[in-house]
Design a protein around this motif. Sequence first.
Motif, mmCIF file in Angstrom:
data_model
loop_
_atom_site.group_PDB
_atom_site.id
_atom_site.type_symbol
_atom_site.label_atom_id
_atom_site.label_comp_id
_atom_site.label_asym_id
_atom_site.label_seq_id
_atom_site.Cartn_x
_atom_site.Cartn_y
_atom_site.Cartn_z
ATOM 1 N N ALA A 1 0.871 -1.323 0.037
ATOM 2 C CA ALA A 1 0.036 -0.018 -0.013
ATOM 3 C C ALA A 1 1.009 1.315 0.116
ATOM 4 O O ALA A 1 0.755 2.319 -0.666
ATOM 5 N N ASP A 2 2.039 1.251 0.743
ATOM 6 C CA ASP A 2 2.809 2.348 0.684
ATOM 7 C C ASP A 2 3.619 2.469 -0.566
ATOM 8 O O ASP A 2 3.725 3.583 -0.966
ATOM 9 N N ASP B 1 2.289 1.743 -3.655
ATOM 10 C CA ASP B 1 1.419 2.236 -4.367
ATOM 11 C C ASP B 1 1.207 3.765 -4.224
ATOM 12 O O ASP B 1 1.192 4.746 -5.387
ATOM 13 N N GLU B 2 1.033 4.125 -3.137
ATOM 14 C CA GLU B 2 1.203 5.744 -2.774
ATOM 15 C C GLU B 2 2.366 6.526 -3.068
ATOM 16 O O GLU B 2 2.170 7.487 -3.679
#
Length: 361
Positions: free
Chosen positions: A240-241, A243-244
Amino acid sequence: MRTALVIGTGLIGTSAALALAGRGVQVHLSDHDPAQARTAAARGAGTDQPPEGRVDLAIVAVPPAHVARTLHEAVQGGVARAYLDVASVKGGPRRELEALGCDLTAYLGTHPMAGREKSGPLAATADLFEGRPWVLTPTAGTDTEVLNLALELVALCRAVPVVMDADAHDRAVALVSHTPQLVSSLVAARLRDADETAVRLCGQGIRDVTRIAASDPRMWVDILSANPGPVADVLAGVAADLDETVRALRALEAADDGKRRDGAAGIEDVLRRGNAGRARVPGKHGAAPAVYESVTVLIGDQPGELARIFADAGRAGVNIEDVRIEHATGQQAGLIQLMVEPGAVAGLTATLRDRGWAVRH
């Protein structure tokens, strides 16, 4: 403890055997590969002959997938007064032992937080565990004698005992050991097909990140197969990190000033969170992280150079807290970073220059 049986003579098993044998314990060695046990015995880790009677402690040092079966066979054979394993996961093997109907009062799951990129008895050392945490996962049913023998083992190996719940341990090692291994391998994998020109630019940063990527893949498949859920949970957060971060980097390419500002803010956020996480990693001797400054010196790649610079630091009355060496590609020289207390920088710099060292700013 007078006698011990080590089942599994890889890196961890042989290192424990070397430590015990060096402190007067009669150690017997067993392995599914007799040649490996003979190699460990030849290194002074004990004897590859079976014990004549029950030993005080049996140490099972086999891959996690084989822990329960090996322990069950040992307990059924009555080979020891107490049994423990040193696998890197704890919850799964215990549940497998329960399913096999094994009496767990004489068993204690443990995990020494130590290792190397190399494996096997030839990579073992008696001091592998010195100063390192050694996790113990007793339950309410664990016999006191078993816990005492485990604590004695930890003391003889000069490690530091840490008591934890088995499942809490597995979640913890997923974060601090298993996920870093995968992330290191993922970064190193980018280098496999990279242009040679790029590879020649490798500096200390990429060396630090990819160091553990040299580990044995088969060993890590065994470890990760025994703890997949907690590792996947941590990696999901990392993903998730990532992707951000990718979105933030793409925003930095945009023509719109507002998007670029948002992108910069996103990158700064992940870097600052990284700063905060890194600051929580225990420092020297397990204390709170200390803030050191580095004195960088050009050093030649000749015998005796490290000894000479450490001796000169001693003449300055400075304690070296940590050392990092960055090797120069294609040259017989490198840069050594001497990490010291901030107040020691000026004195150390002056002394080293007086002694002829090329100190870099």
